[in-house]
Design an enzyme around this catalytic site. Structure first.
Site, short mmCIF file in Angstrom:
data_model
loop_
_atom_site.label_atom_id
_atom_site.label_comp_id
_atom_site.label_asym_id
_atom_site.label_seq_id
_atom_site.Cartn_x
_atom_site.Cartn_y
_atom_site.Cartn_z
N GLY A 1 0.93 -1.35 -0.14
CA GLY A 1 -0.03 0.01 -0.11
C GLY A 1 1.01 1.31 0.06
O GLY A 1 0.66 2.09 -0.97
N HIS A 2 1.79 1.34 0.88
CA HIS A 2 2.41 2.32 0.79
C HIS A 2 3.46 2.65 -0.47
O HIS A 2 3.78 3.67 -0.91
CB HIS A 2 3.58 2.39 2.14
#
Ligand code: PAF
Length: 282
Positions: free
Chosen positions: A36-37
């Site tokens: 996600g990051h």
């Protein structure tokens, strides 16, 4: 990639880049990075010239009984991952660098936008988020800052803060990244036991099912909420914190579903509190 620990050094590097006319992209994180990051960093890499990522586990956004101390940290692994995404500067300040002795200034977005959903059971959480994000935006002065939509309320609150305070930055909300079974990626997923991890897929499953019902014109939000609560309660370890259907823009509660809505939920598995959401556009 250069790792920078002080505000002074980061500012000097950013000033130099800006003098050359470079566009700055910024991805603030609390570390223990996952896909996600990394998706935010890759997007910033594509859209801007100089990418800054920060890793700072921000104490002011954790309540006294929350997991600040236990929050997972692995700086070495995170630095390798950020470098692979093409990040130029990794900012890793200490708590004292961000909150020096006698620190007393906080940024608070008032009203329902911070009081409901996660704000209900996490008093002070958004005040901590908006304080640290406004400080980081002042330090980095990015053209664009990238945030994941898993924290949909956080994105809405930051967007409001930026508009209210005339902070000159474009807030870029980015899609939720999910695991193979649909569970939204989160650094806190590592806390789950294998049984809880298996059960946790009910969150995304029930959200997708609710989305389907809405597309079939089942528009009574009370009934959709009842459906979600029923489905989630079928997991024996799930303890529901909230399930809400709100207006996608101002996060106000809706009775009859129309236009764009956000279905948002927070559910505990043991001590681990997970959040997820889905935006539905009619
Ligand atoms: O979403 C997060 O990881 C944090 O809330 C943020 C935006 C980095 C502020 O500490």
């Amino acid at each position: 990639m250069k790792t920078v620990e002080t505000i002074k050094e980061l500012r000097a590097n950013i000033k130099q880049a800006k003098r050359k006319g470079k566009k700055i992209g910024f991805v603030p994180t609390m570390g223990f990075l996952h896909e996600g990051h990394l998706s935010l960093m890759r997007k910033a890499r594509l859209e801007t010239d100089v990418v800054v990522a920060s890793i700072f586990v921000n104490p002011t956004q954790f309540g006294p009984n929350e997991d600040f101390e236990a929050y997972p940290r692995d700086m070495q692994r995170d630095a390798l991952m950020t470098e692979e995404c093409g990040v130029d500067y990794l900012f890793t300040p200490s708590v004292e660098e961000i909150y020096p002795e006698n620190y007393v200034t906080y940024v608070d977005v008032e009203g329902d936008i911070t009081r409901q959903l996660c704000g209900k059971n996490r008093p002070g959480h958004f005040r901590g988020v908006t304080t640290v994000v406004s400080k980081l935006l002042n330090i980095v002065t990015p053209d664009y800052a990238y945030f994941g939509k898993k924290d949909a309320q956080q994105v809405a609150v930051i967007d409001k803060m930026v508009r209210d305070l005339n902070i000159d930055v474009g807030i870029v909300p980015c899609p939720i990244i999910r695991d193979h079974d649909g569970l939204a990626l989160s650094s806190r997923n590592t806390y789950l036991s294998s049984e809880q991890r298996k059960e946790a897929k009910i969150l995304s499953q029930s959200l997708f099912e609710a989305e389907k019902l809405i597309y079939q014109r089942k528009l009574d939000s009370k009934k959709i909420k009842e459906f979600l609560i029923d489905r989630i309660s079928s997991a024996k370890n799930a303890i529901i914190d909230y399930v809400e259907i709100v207006n996608g823009k101002n996060l106000n509660q809706v009775n009859e579903i129309s236009g764009g809505v956000l279905i948002a939920l927070a559910v505990k598995f043991g001590k681990t509190r997970l959040i997820d959401n889905i935006g539905v556009e009619l």
